[in-house]
Every structure is written in structure tokens, then in C-alpha cells.
Design a protein around this motif. Sequence first.
Motif, PDB file in Angstrom:
ATOM      1  N   THR A   2      38.471 -44.138 -12.542  1.00  0.00           N
ATOM      2  CA  THR A   2      38.249 -45.433 -13.173  1.00  0.00           C
ATOM      3  C   THR A   2      38.812 -45.432 -14.590  1.00  0.00           C
ATOM      4  O   THR A   2      38.571 -44.498 -15.348  1.00  0.00           O
ATOM      5  N   PRO A   3      39.565 -46.461 -14.956  1.00  0.00           N
ATOM      6  CA  PRO A   3      40.073 -46.533 -16.329  1.00  0.00           C
ATOM      7  C   PRO A   3      38.918 -46.583 -17.334  1.00  0.00           C
ATOM      8  O   PRO A   3      37.902 -47.220 -17.104  1.00  0.00           O
ATOM      9  N   SER A   4      39.099 -45.928 -18.429  1.00  0.00           N
ATOM     10  CA  SER A   4      38.070 -45.878 -19.461  1.00  0.00           C
ATOM     11  C   SER A   4      38.290 -46.982 -20.486  1.00  0.00           C
ATOM     12  O   SER A   4      39.425 -47.317 -20.829  1.00  0.00           O
ATOM     13  N   TRP A   5      37.211 -47.534 -20.989  1.00  0.00           N
ATOM     14  CA  TRP A   5      37.281 -48.544 -22.048  1.00  0.00           C
ATOM     15  C   TRP A   5      37.570 -47.889 -23.390  1.00  0.00           C
ATOM     16  O   TRP A   5      37.919 -48.567 -24.353  1.00  0.00           O
ATOM     17  N   ARG A   6      37.452 -46.558 -23.460  1.00  0.00           N
ATOM     18  CA  ARG A   6      37.604 -45.858 -24.734  1.00  0.00           C
ATOM     19  C   ARG A   6      39.023 -45.912 -25.285  1.00  0.00           C
ATOM     20  O   ARG A   6      39.208 -45.999 -26.488  1.00  0.00           O
ATOM     21  N   LYS A   7      40.012 -45.840 -24.416  1.00  0.00           N
ATOM     22  CA  LYS A   7      41.392 -45.835 -24.898  1.00  0.00           C
ATOM     23  C   LYS A   7      41.769 -47.156 -25.566  1.00  0.00           C
ATOM     24  O   LYS A   7      42.270 -47.143 -26.689  1.00  0.00           O
ATOM     25  N   PRO A   8      41.545 -48.302 -24.932  1.00  0.00           N
ATOM     26  CA  PRO A   8      41.866 -49.553 -25.627  1.00  0.00           C
ATOM     27  C   PRO A   8      41.032 -49.734 -26.895  1.00  0.00           C
ATOM     28  O   PRO A   8      41.545 -50.191 -27.932  1.00  0.00           O
ATOM     29  N   ALA A   9      39.748 -49.368 -26.839  1.00  0.00           N
ATOM     30  CA  ALA A   9      38.905 -49.485 -28.024  1.00  0.00           C
ATOM     31  C   ALA A   9      39.416 -48.567 -29.129  1.00  0.00           C
ATOM     32  O   ALA A   9      39.480 -48.957 -30.302  1.00  0.00           O
ATOM     33  N   MET A  62      38.349 -40.523 -27.554  1.00  0.00           N
ATOM     34  CA  MET A  62      39.057 -41.394 -26.615  1.00  0.00           C
ATOM     35  C   MET A  62      39.352 -40.678 -25.298  1.00  0.00           C
ATOM     36  O   MET A  62      39.291 -41.283 -24.235  1.00  0.00           O
TER      37      MET A  62
END
Length: 73
Positions: A2-9, A62
Motif C-alpha cells: 500500500t502506498p504510504s501517505w508519508r512520502k507526499p507529506a 518518510m
Amino acid sequence: MTPSWRKPAGVFIILGLIAVWAIAIASLSGTVGTWWWPAQTLFYLVTGIIWIAPLRPLLVWMESGNAGDGDAR
């Protein structure tokens, strides 16, 4: 996986940190501009490198899949 929200944040946080740092250093240009040129050069070289230091923990965060401990496993 699942893609993580941490990278865009994290990208937005990094861009924000760069913007804040650039504004802070640019606001000192009036004062720094009155210094002897080698001192100005040293100031801008040091401040141009220092902004990188807080990025390491942010990049580890991240890449980490764990919510609290920052472990990059």
C-alpha cells in the motif's frame, strides 16, 4: 504493498522547510551585505549546507513503515 501517505507529506514538509530557510537567510541579506566579502562567502556557504542537517531524520521517517519509532526496517 500500500502506498504510504508519508512520502507526499514529507515532500511538502521539505519544500516548506526550504522556503522558510530561504526566507530567513534572505531576510539577513541587508546585514550580511555590509560584511567583508570573505565573511559573506563563508556565511552563505555554511547556511547553504546547514539546511540539509534536519532532512536526515525526516527522510528516515518518510521511508519508515512504522508509525511511532522511526525504525527504517
